[in-house]
Design a protein around this motif. Structure first.
Motif, mmCIF file in Angstrom:
data_model
loop_
_atom_site.group_PDB
_atom_site.id
_atom_site.type_symbol
_atom_site.label_atom_id
_atom_site.label_comp_id
_atom_site.label_asym_id
_atom_site.label_seq_id
_atom_site.Cartn_x
_atom_site.Cartn_y
_atom_site.Cartn_z
ATOM 1 N N ALA A 48 0.832 -1.207 0.000
ATOM 2 C CA ALA A 48 0.000 0.000 0.000
ATOM 3 C C ALA A 48 0.866 1.256 0.000
ATOM 4 O O ALA A 48 0.486 2.275 -0.574
ATOM 5 N N ALA A 49 2.035 1.175 0.607
ATOM 6 C CA ALA A 49 2.942 2.317 0.655
ATOM 7 C C ALA A 49 3.755 2.468 -0.632
ATOM 8 O O ALA A 49 4.474 3.454 -0.789
ATOM 9 N N ASN A 50 3.635 1.502 -1.526
ATOM 10 C CA ASN A 50 4.393 1.508 -2.782
ATOM 11 C C ASN A 50 3.437 1.240 -3.941
ATOM 12 O O ASN A 50 3.395 0.134 -4.482
ATOM 13 N N PRO A 51 2.660 2.238 -4.336
ATOM 14 C CA PRO A 51 1.612 2.009 -5.335
ATOM 15 C C PRO A 51 2.120 1.520 -6.689
ATOM 16 O O PRO A 51 1.432 0.759 -7.354
ATOM 17 N N GLN A 52 3.330 1.914 -7.090
ATOM 18 C CA GLN A 52 3.842 1.433 -8.376
ATOM 19 C C GLN A 52 4.076 -0.073 -8.325
ATOM 20 O O GLN A 52 3.815 -0.783 -9.290
ATOM 21 N N LEU A 53 4.567 -0.568 -7.201
ATOM 22 C CA LEU A 53 4.793 -1.997 -7.054
ATOM 23 C C LEU A 53 3.462 -2.748 -7.016
ATOM 24 O O LEU A 53 3.333 -3.826 -7.596
ATOM 25 N N THR A 54 2.473 -2.168 -6.369
ATOM 26 C CA THR A 54 1.140 -2.769 -6.331
ATOM 27 C C THR A 54 0.564 -2.863 -7.740
ATOM 28 O O THR A 54 0.051 -3.910 -8.142
ATOM 29 N N THR A 55 0.679 -1.780 -8.498
ATOM 30 C CA THR A 55 0.196 -1.774 -9.879
ATOM 31 C C THR A 55 0.915 -2.828 -10.707
ATOM 32 O O THR A 55 0.302 -3.580 -11.460
ATOM 33 N N TYR A 56 2.222 -2.916 -10.550
ATOM 34 C CA TYR A 56 3.033 -3.915 -11.249
ATOM 35 C C TYR A 56 2.535 -5.317 -10.926
ATOM 36 O O TYR A 56 2.312 -6.139 -11.815
ATOM 37 N N MET A 57 2.362 -5.605 -9.639
ATOM 38 C CA MET A 57 1.943 -6.933 -9.216
ATOM 39 C C MET A 57 0.575 -7.288 -9.792
ATOM 40 O O MET A 57 0.379 -8.377 -10.336
ATOM 41 N N LEU A 58 -0.372 -6.363 -9.685
ATOM 42 C CA LEU A 58 -1.719 -6.633 -10.189
ATOM 43 C C LEU A 58 -1.726 -6.781 -11.706
ATOM 44 O O LEU A 58 -2.433 -7.631 -12.248
ATOM 45 N N GLN A 59 -0.952 -5.979 -12.394
ATOM 46 C CA GLN A 59 -0.866 -6.053 -13.857
ATOM 47 C C GLN A 59 -0.355 -7.417 -14.300
ATOM 48 O O GLN A 59 -0.937 -8.067 -15.157
ATOM 49 N N HIS A 60 0.707 -7.867 -13.698
ATOM 50 C CA HIS A 60 1.300 -9.126 -14.124
ATOM 51 C C HIS A 60 0.558 -10.346 -13.580
ATOM 52 O O HIS A 60 0.639 -11.430 -14.163
ATOM 53 N N ALA A 61 -0.181 -10.170 -12.514
ATOM 54 C CA ALA A 61 -0.992 -11.264 -11.976
ATOM 55 C C ALA A 61 -2.124 -11.624 -12.936
ATOM 56 O O ALA A 61 -2.668 -12.724 -12.872
ATOM 57 N N GLU A 62 -2.460 -10.717 -13.831
ATOM 58 C CA GLU A 62 -3.515 -10.949 -14.822
ATOM 59 C C GLU A 62 -3.020 -11.752 -16.027
ATOM 60 O O GLU A 62 -3.821 -12.250 -16.811
ATOM 61 N N ARG A 63 -1.712 -11.876 -16.198
ATOM 62 C CA ARG A 63 -1.152 -12.581 -17.350
ATOM 63 C C ARG A 63 -1.610 -14.032 -17.334
ATOM 64 O O ARG A 63 -1.637 -14.687 -16.296
ATOM 65 N N SER A 64 -1.947 -14.548 -18.479
ATOM 66 C CA SER A 64 -2.454 -15.916 -18.549
ATOM 67 C C SER A 64 -1.424 -16.929 -18.040
ATOM 68 O O SER A 64 -1.785 -17.919 -17.409
ATOM 69 N N SER A 65 -0.144 -16.669 -18.283
ATOM 70 C CA SER A 65 0.885 -17.598 -17.810
ATOM 71 C C SER A 65 0.943 -17.631 -16.283
ATOM 72 O O SER A 65 1.220 -18.672 -15.689
ATOM 73 N N VAL A 66 0.666 -16.518 -15.646
ATOM 74 C CA VAL A 66 0.655 -16.473 -14.185
ATOM 75 C C VAL A 66 -0.620 -17.117 -13.658
ATOM 76 O O VAL A 66 -0.583 -17.950 -12.751
ATOM 77 N N VAL A 67 -1.748 -16.758 -14.247
ATOM 78 C CA VAL A 67 -3.031 -17.303 -13.804
ATOM 79 C C VAL A 67 -3.035 -18.823 -13.931
ATOM 80 O O VAL A 67 -3.494 -19.534 -13.033
ATOM 81 N N SER A 68 -2.487 -19.341 -15.021
ATOM 82 C CA SER A 68 -2.538 -20.788 -15.246
ATOM 83 C C SER A 68 -1.598 -21.569 -14.338
ATOM 84 O O SER A 68 -1.774 -22.768 -14.152
ATOM 85 N N THR A 69 -0.609 -20.914 -13.743
ATOM 86 C CA THR A 69 0.332 -21.625 -12.886
ATOM 87 C C THR A 69 0.234 -21.243 -11.420
ATOM 88 O O THR A 69 0.907 -21.836 -10.588
#
Length: 83
Positions: A48-69
């Motif tokens: 929460a104190a690092n919004p760019q890192l939060t955005t990064y994490m959420l963005q890449h968590a949506e990737r199909s390769s991440v979701v599928s594994t």
């Protein structure tokens, strides 16, 4: 989650233990669970104190390769609760 923690708070407040008047396996399990929860809450606060890192994490968590594994995902969208 709040309701569960309230019940646990009340229960351990009565005797200092979860299931009996002495330390049992239930206390060992709850202790390790609460330790992990405490670590999780610290991570949430840090993100929460690092919004760019939060955005990064959420963005890449949506990737199909991440979701599928991702073992925690059963096809559900990743969300982050800011505490």
């Amino acid at each position: 989650m709040h309701e569960l923690l309230t019940v646990l708070h009340t229960r351990v407040g009565e005797t200092g233990y979860l299931a009996a008047g002495h330390f049992t396996f239930a206390d060992a399990q709850l202790t390790s669970t609460l330790a992990a929860l405490r670590l999780f809450l610290r991570v949430c606060r840090a993100l929460a104190a690092n919004p760019q890192l939060t955005t990064y994490m959420l963005q890449h968590a949506e990737r199909s390769s991440v979701v599928s594994t991702a073992p925690w995902s059963s096809g559900t969208k990743v969300t982050l609760a800011i505490i």
